[in-house]
Design a protein around this motif. Sequence first.
Motif, PDB file in Angstrom:
ATOM      1  N   ILE A 324       0.846  -1.293   0.058  1.00 24.84           N
ATOM      2  CA  ILE A 324       0.017  -0.166  -0.032  1.00 24.84           C
ATOM      3  C   ILE A 324       0.738   1.308  -0.073  1.00 24.84           C
ATOM      4  CG2 ILE A 324      -1.548   1.434   1.492  1.00 24.84           C
ATOM      5  CD1 ILE A 324      -2.798  -1.223   2.437  1.00 24.84           C
ATOM      6  N   THR A 325       0.654   2.164  -1.012  1.00 21.39           N
ATOM      7  CA  THR A 325       1.086   3.237  -0.770  1.00 21.39           C
ATOM      8  C   THR A 325       0.418   4.586  -0.449  1.00 21.39           C
ATOM      9  OG1 THR A 325       2.810   2.886  -2.467  1.00 21.39           O
ATOM     10  CG2 THR A 325       2.423   5.185  -2.219  1.00 21.39           C
ATOM     11  N   MET A 326       0.544   5.580   0.291  1.00 20.66           N
ATOM     12  CA  MET A 326      -0.262   6.684   0.431  1.00 20.66           C
ATOM     13  C   MET A 326       0.702   8.133   0.298  1.00 20.66           C
ATOM     14  SD  MET A 326      -1.929   5.893   4.026  1.00 20.66           S
ATOM     15  CE  MET A 326      -0.527   5.132   4.704  1.00 20.66           C
ATOM     16  N   HIS A 327      -0.042   8.903  -0.563  1.00 22.62           N
ATOM     17  CA  HIS A 327       0.393  10.319  -0.640  1.00 22.62           C
ATOM     18  C   HIS A 327      -0.204  11.395   0.316  1.00 22.62           C
ATOM     19  CE1 HIS A 327       1.309   9.085  -5.060  1.00 22.62           C
ATOM     20  NE2 HIS A 327       1.921   8.625  -4.232  1.00 22.62           N
ATOM     21  N   MET A 328       0.611  11.996   1.227  1.00 25.59           N
ATOM     22  CA  MET A 328       0.071  12.875   2.128  1.00 25.59           C
ATOM     23  C   MET A 328      -0.084  14.098   1.581  1.00 25.59           C
ATOM     24  SD  MET A 328      -0.151  10.454   4.254  1.00 25.59           S
ATOM     25  CE  MET A 328      -0.722  11.687   5.751  1.00 25.59           C
ATOM     26  N   LYS A 329      -1.205  14.874   1.655  1.00 25.06           N
ATOM     27  CA  LYS A 329      -1.302  16.187   0.931  1.00 25.06           C
ATOM     28  C   LYS A 329      -1.695  17.223   2.006  1.00 25.06           C
ATOM     29  CE  LYS A 329      -4.431  15.155  -2.143  1.00 25.06           C
ATOM     30  NZ  LYS A 329      -5.307  15.222  -3.516  1.00 25.06           N
ATOM     31  N   ASN A 330      -1.650  18.700   1.771  1.00 26.30           N
ATOM     32  CA  ASN A 330      -2.002  19.514   2.738  1.00 26.30           C
ATOM     33  C   ASN A 330      -3.379  19.945   2.268  1.00 26.30           C
ATOM     34  OD1 ASN A 330      -1.560  21.218   0.253  1.00 26.30           O
ATOM     35  ND2 ASN A 330       0.574  22.187   1.202  1.00 26.30           N
ATOM     36  N   GLU A 331      -3.747  21.130   2.898  1.00 25.60           N
ATOM     37  CA  GLU A 331      -5.119  21.731   2.758  1.00 25.60           C
ATOM     38  C   GLU A 331      -5.313  22.188   1.151  1.00 25.60           C
ATOM     39  OE1 GLU A 331      -5.698  24.333   6.226  1.00 25.60           O
ATOM     40  OE2 GLU A 331      -7.751  23.409   6.462  1.00 25.60           O
ATOM     41  N   GLN A 332      -4.356  22.539   0.622  1.00 27.67           N
ATOM     42  CA  GLN A 332      -4.142  23.173  -0.985  1.00 27.67           C
ATOM     43  C   GLN A 332      -4.253  21.938  -1.842  1.00 27.67           C
ATOM     44  OE1 GLN A 332      -2.294  24.678   1.682  1.00 27.67           O
ATOM     45  NE2 GLN A 332      -4.055  26.135   2.169  1.00 27.67           N
ATOM     46  N   GLY A 333      -4.034  20.668  -1.302  1.00 29.34           N
ATOM     47  CA  GLY A 333      -3.826  19.601  -2.335  1.00 29.34           C
ATOM     48  C   GLY A 333      -2.546  19.258  -2.942  1.00 29.34           C
ATOM     49  N   ASP A 334      -1.611  20.128  -2.209  1.00 26.59           N
ATOM     50  CA  ASP A 334      -0.266  20.040  -2.834  1.00 26.59           C
ATOM     51  C   ASP A 334       0.227  18.570  -1.991  1.00 26.59           C
ATOM     52  OD1 ASP A 334       0.106  22.358  -3.996  1.00 26.59           O
ATOM     53  OD2 ASP A 334       0.235  23.296  -2.197  1.00 26.59           O
ATOM     54  N   LYS A 335       0.881  17.447  -2.614  1.00 23.19           N
ATOM     55  CA  LYS A 335       1.523  16.441  -2.273  1.00 23.19           C
ATOM     56  C   LYS A 335       2.860  16.911  -1.360  1.00 23.19           C
ATOM     57  CE  LYS A 335      -0.455  13.509  -5.438  1.00 23.19           C
ATOM     58  NZ  LYS A 335      -0.236  12.352  -6.369  1.00 23.19           N
ATOM     59  N   MET A 336       2.811  16.414  -0.108  1.00 22.67           N
ATOM     60  CA  MET A 336       3.920  16.693   0.717  1.00 22.67           C
ATOM     61  C   MET A 336       5.038  15.675   0.584  1.00 22.67           C
ATOM     62  SD  MET A 336       2.134  18.281   3.773  1.00 22.67           S
ATOM     63  CE  MET A 336       1.413  16.589   4.528  1.00 22.67           C
ATOM     64  N   PHE A 337       4.643  14.537   0.733  1.00 29.38           N
ATOM     65  CA  PHE A 337       5.517  13.052   0.627  1.00 29.38           C
ATOM     66  C   PHE A 337       4.628  12.134   0.381  1.00 29.38           C
ATOM     67  CE2 PHE A 337       4.551  13.838   5.114  1.00 29.38           C
ATOM     68  CZ  PHE A 337       4.168  12.613   5.550  1.00 29.38           C
ATOM     69  N   SER A 338       5.676  10.776   0.099  1.00 29.98           N
ATOM     70  CA  SER A 338       4.723   9.467  -0.017  1.00 29.98           C
ATOM     71  C   SER A 338       5.291   8.650   0.861  1.00 29.98           C
ATOM     72  CB  SER A 338       5.125   9.234  -1.742  1.00 29.98           C
ATOM     73  OG  SER A 338       4.608   7.813  -1.815  1.00 29.98           O
ATOM     74  N   THR A 339       4.486   7.814   1.389  1.00 37.05           N
ATOM     75  CA  THR A 339       4.872   6.657   2.009  1.00 37.05           C
ATOM     76  C   THR A 339       4.546   5.446   1.706  1.00 37.05           C
ATOM     77  OG1 THR A 339       5.112   6.063   4.340  1.00 37.05           O
ATOM     78  CG2 THR A 339       3.051   7.100   3.871  1.00 37.05           C
ATOM     79  N   SER A 340       5.028   4.283   1.727  1.00 35.68           N
ATOM     80  CA  SER A 340       4.949   2.867   1.423  1.00 35.68           C
ATOM     81  C   SER A 340       5.179   1.934   2.655  1.00 35.68           C
ATOM     82  CB  SER A 340       5.353   2.243   0.436  1.00 35.68           C
ATOM     83  OG  SER A 340       4.931   3.099  -1.030  1.00 35.68           O
ATOM     84  N   GLY A 341       4.396   0.495   2.801  1.00 30.60           N
ATOM     85  CA  GLY A 341       4.793  -0.077   3.630  1.00 30.60           C
ATOM     86  C   GLY A 341       6.244  -0.705   3.611  1.00 30.60           C
ATOM     87  N   ASP A 342       6.978  -1.002   4.664  1.00 32.52           N
ATOM     88  CA  ASP A 342       8.526  -1.606   4.205  1.00 32.52           C
ATOM     89  C   ASP A 342       8.311  -2.771   4.045  1.00 32.52           C
ATOM     90  OD1 ASP A 342       8.022  -2.722   6.860  1.00 32.52           O
ATOM     91  OD2 ASP A 342       9.398  -1.202   7.765  1.00 32.52           O
ATOM     92  N   LYS A 343       9.672  -3.722   4.016  1.00 35.43           N
ATOM     93  CA  LYS A 343       9.866  -4.926   3.317  1.00 35.43           C
ATOM     94  C   LYS A 343       8.907  -5.764   4.528  1.00 35.43           C
ATOM     95  CE  LYS A 343      14.305  -5.684   5.676  1.00 35.43           C
ATOM     96  NZ  LYS A 343      15.523  -6.014   5.456  1.00 35.43           N
ATOM     97  N   ARG A 344       8.687  -5.301   5.733  1.00 34.43           N
ATOM     98  CA  ARG A 344       7.859  -6.252   6.735  1.00 34.43           C
ATOM     99  C   ARG A 344       6.584  -6.466   6.042  1.00 34.43           C
ATOM    100  NH1 ARG A 344       9.400  -2.944  12.063  1.00 34.43           N
ATOM    101  NH2 ARG A 344       9.188  -1.527  10.367  1.00 34.43           N
ATOM    102  N   CYS A 345       5.939  -5.415   5.468  1.00 35.50           N
ATOM    103  CA  CYS A 345       4.568  -5.647   4.813  1.00 35.50           C
ATOM    104  C   CYS A 345       4.286  -6.002   3.440  1.00 35.50           C
ATOM    105  CB  CYS A 345       4.004  -4.023   4.741  1.00 35.50           C
ATOM    106  SG  CYS A 345       3.976  -3.288   6.598  1.00 35.50           S
ATOM    107  N   TYR A 346       5.385  -5.903   2.710  1.00 37.67           N
ATOM    108  CA  TYR A 346       5.130  -6.397   1.261  1.00 37.67           C
ATOM    109  C   TYR A 346       6.068  -7.360   0.809  1.00 37.67           C
ATOM    110  CZ  TYR A 346       8.566  -2.879  -0.364  1.00 37.67           C
ATOM    111  OH  TYR A 346       9.581  -2.161  -0.777  1.00 37.67           O
ATOM    112  N   GLU A 347       7.264  -7.509   1.458  1.00 38.61           N
ATOM    113  CA  GLU A 347       8.429  -8.716   0.730  1.00 38.61           C
ATOM    114  C   GLU A 347       7.953 -10.090   1.304  1.00 38.61           C
ATOM    115  OE1 GLU A 347      12.339  -7.376   1.093  1.00 38.61           O
ATOM    116  OE2 GLU A 347      12.212  -6.146  -0.452  1.00 38.61           O
TER     117      GLU A 347
END
Length: 428
Positions: A324-347
Amino acid sequence: MATAIEFNHVGKQYRLGLVSTGTISHDLNRWWQTSILGKEDPYLKIGSVNDRTQKADSDYVWALRDIDFKVEQGDVVGIIGKNGAGKSTLLKLLSKVTGPTVGTIRARGRIASLLEVGTGFHPEMTGRENIFMNGAIMGMTKQEISSKLDEIVDFSGCEMYIDTPVKRYSSGMTVRLGFAVAAHLDPEILVVDEVLAVGDAEFQKKAIGKMQDVSKGEGRTVLFVSHNMASVKSLCKHGIILKDGMLVDSGDIDPIVTKYLRGDSAIANHKAFTEPLQGLGGFELLEIGVRPKGGSFTDLTRVSDDVEIVIRYRLKQAHNKFWITMHMKNEQGDKMFSTSGDKRCYEYHHEAGEYEQICQLPKDFFNWGTYAIDFMAFSQPSNIDDLMSENDIITFTLANRPIEIGGWMGKEPGDITPLFDYTETKLN
């Protein structure tokens, strides 16, 4: 002020999977009822709501239904909504690419449309020839087009390739030239879909500046569709929210964007789906929410709290690699950063079953305010890489840390305000 665009109870109906009604008997019935007897089309009384996540209960679907609004001359209106909400269909109706099934649309003035990459371009013709062809379609004389030619070419940044067939252009170059033509050939109404996302950052800034000039300086009307809330808020005065083919709300752009980002759930920071949100490859999203670590979704969450994003999902079939990947955005809709589960979650191999994944965000990292999450689920190796993609699936609000009366009560600049470790030593 004069009304530039008027939609009167407009609807657009399609038959799922087929052209026309799909059968000769249905076509004859429609013709007999409407053309001979002068009655209402019998197939307008049926049809599913345009909710792409649910199985249809009819052979017909309303891509748009009962759309009713007006746009004043010189206004800039942002049309926002999730994928499949009906935004592009609305613009195609306005641009007369297709006609409405019911209702009427009135537009006063010449319309220039940029609905997708290469709209109105002939791939075998050069960029220069396409400029003249587009202008002629809009009713302009050759002399009028020639007077704008240098300005169009300069704005597009495609001078080197202007006498090259458009089929050899990159998608970005095609968008550049297409927007330059649409914006400079004196349209009274400019219709722009998400195509600007194809261009680079420099061109996007340039294009938005041109749309502002067109609306403010030249008094022309602009309809703008985008998933970039920062662009929408900077450009538009008013906004329209579409959901499942229906108009949810309209009004000034700031409250409209806020309402869109927050959604309509009882608790803005938590969604537990009564009917699972269906993805591809047997993926079902059951629940997503934001809470203080170890707390409840109804608890007040402060910037000084450790924060948990809780995701509960079901896999109806096994996947070798899943994440799973999530893009975190501020109130204006600008993407601040992306985060994904590490190898403990998907490998590792994921068997079919129900899972819960928790992403922990550190305390004293975010500024206080409201944030939104874009959600994606992936699987590899697979014929289906993108199992689900949902923009603005949830929003959450972080309150400021408790402050003593008399302390600084204002908001610091920026979306994150991390507390770093400082040391200080007196040297003499």
